[in-house]
Design a protein around this motif. Structure first.
Motif, PDB file in Angstrom:
ATOM      1  N   GLY A  99       0.825  -1.208   0.000  1.00  0.00           N
ATOM      2  CA  GLY A  99       0.000   0.000   0.000  1.00  0.00           C
ATOM      3  C   GLY A  99       0.851   1.247   0.000  1.00  0.00           C
ATOM      4  N   ALA A 100       0.369   2.281  -0.692  1.00  0.00           N
ATOM      5  CA  ALA A 100       1.139   3.509  -0.880  1.00  0.00           C
ATOM      6  C   ALA A 100       1.362   4.281   0.412  1.00  0.00           C
ATOM      7  N   ASP A 101       0.587   3.969   1.456  1.00  0.00           N
ATOM      8  CA  ASP A 101       0.779   4.654   2.734  1.00  0.00           C
ATOM      9  C   ASP A 101       1.904   4.050   3.554  1.00  0.00           C
ATOM     10  N   GLU A 102       2.393   2.870   3.160  1.00  0.00           N
ATOM     11  CA  GLU A 102       3.427   2.190   3.941  1.00  0.00           C
ATOM     12  C   GLU A 102       4.647   1.772   3.127  1.00  0.00           C
ATOM     13  N   ILE A 103       4.530   1.756   1.820  1.00  0.00           N
ATOM     14  CA  ILE A 103       5.606   1.269   0.966  1.00  0.00           C
ATOM     15  C   ILE A 103       6.090   2.378   0.036  1.00  0.00           C
TER      16      ILE A 103
END
Length: 343
Positions: free
Chosen positions: A144-148
């Motif tokens: 996910g773009a919020d974590e990776i």
């Protein structure tokens, strides 16, 4: 016909060597390693010579396809020699070759887990400007773009390593944002080291196309954030066949001056990373245990269950010289196994 050969070498920068490279245009049909010419460079510009006698020699030791340029172009990893053809003081490969040959009958093999951190300018990729992201917890092997952050670069690097024919065996996101890992091996000491150096060069070169830098700094962000290591998995034929050899290897790493002999050569800044926190053992204390990521050396649970396998030295920094760490482990463990008659 002509083709491009990117000659890559390790310089004399202290305390952590850097990779250097330059391009040679070769006329003829691409041939094997032995057909590649030696070359030279200005050692006074790489911390490997004084200006009054600056010539140093590049001797090809490993070659593979160049996945970035493609076609018939190649990458050429080189040893650095003096002009009398003796190994330069910065050439750590030569010492490994001697030790690997001496203990070749024990069939030592390695898998090295190379952690690294992407930086966008002066901040780790994924860190907001002037602040910090959410605490560690969801980033490791996340999605996910919020974590990776940086997956496109990681995938491009993986593809480049595979196209080059390197013994890369996996990738994963690590504990801190912008921090990743790739694994090389299991292969022989010289092969894992040669392949890891080329994979590092490809990492820097691939990230360059994205305007991002990659660092092997063992503690890229101070405070409550994981450092970056190069966990080194090691076994010999005897260790792959019986548990007694596993214990002998672990015990040998804790004998006498061996713990500090190893740690002082496991990468600059190791005391900042090996603090006893963040899945590390203190740098000045040696321990080993089953399934213990807080130990200096971990015996995987499956190894204990099977009664054979390998050990993981968790101490090496991300910035360790693979020629040095593999030489030390082979020299220490194989000598102990030989002395114990476990070969």
């Amino acid at each position: 016909m002509t083709f491009k050969a990117e000659y890559i070498w390790i310089d004399g920068t202290s305390p952590t060597a850097k990779l250097r490279s330059k391009t040679k245009i070769i006329t003829g049909v691409p041939a094997g390693l032995d057909a590649l010419p030696i070359w030279g460079f200005d050692g006074s510009s790489t911390n490997q010579a004084e200006g009054h006698a600056s010539d140093r020699v590049l001797k090809p030791v490993f070659t593979c396809p160049d996945p970035i340029r493609g076609g018939d172009d190649i990458l050429v990893l080189c040893e650095v020699l003096n002009t009398d053809m003796t190994p330069h003081a910065s050439n750590t490969r030569a010492a490994l070759a001697e030790v690997a040959e001496r203990f070749a009958a024990q069939e030592p093999i390695f898998g090295i887990e190379q952690e690294y951190t992407f930086f966008d300018g002066a901040r780790p990729l994924g860190f907001p400007e002037g602040g910090f992201p959410a605490p560690q917890g969801g980033y490791y092997c996340g999605v996910g773009a919020d974590e990776i952050f940086g997956r496109d670069i990681v995938e491009a690097h993986l593809d480049n390593c595979l196209k080059a024919g390197l013994a890369i065996s996996g990738i994963n996101a690590e504990v801190m944002p912008g921090q990743w890992e790739f694994q090389v091996g299991p292969v022989s000491p010289l092969e894992v080291s040669d392949h890891l150096w080329v994979a590092r060069w490809l990492l820097y070169r691939t990230a360059e196309d994205f305007g991002i830098s990659a660092t092997l700094d063992p503690k890229p962000v101070k405070g409550d954030w994981n450092g970056a290591g190069a966990h080194t998995n090691f076994s010999t034929k005897a260790m792959r066949e019986g548990y007694d050899a596993i214990i002998t290897a672990c015990e040998s790493l804790g004998e006498g001056s061996k713990p500090l002999d190893h740690v002082k050569n496991y990468g600059a800044g190791i005391d900042e990373r090996l603090t006893g926190l963040h899945e590390t053992a203190p740098w000045d204390k040696f321990s080993y245990g089953v399934s213990d990521r807080g130990a200096s050396v971990r015996i995987p649970w499956q190894v204990e269950k099977d009664g054979k396998g390998y050990i993981e030295d968790r101490r090496p920094n991300a910035n360790v010289d693979p020629y040095v760490v593999t030489r030390l482990l082979v020299d220490t463990c194989c000598a102990a196994l030989e002395k114990a008659g476990q070969v």
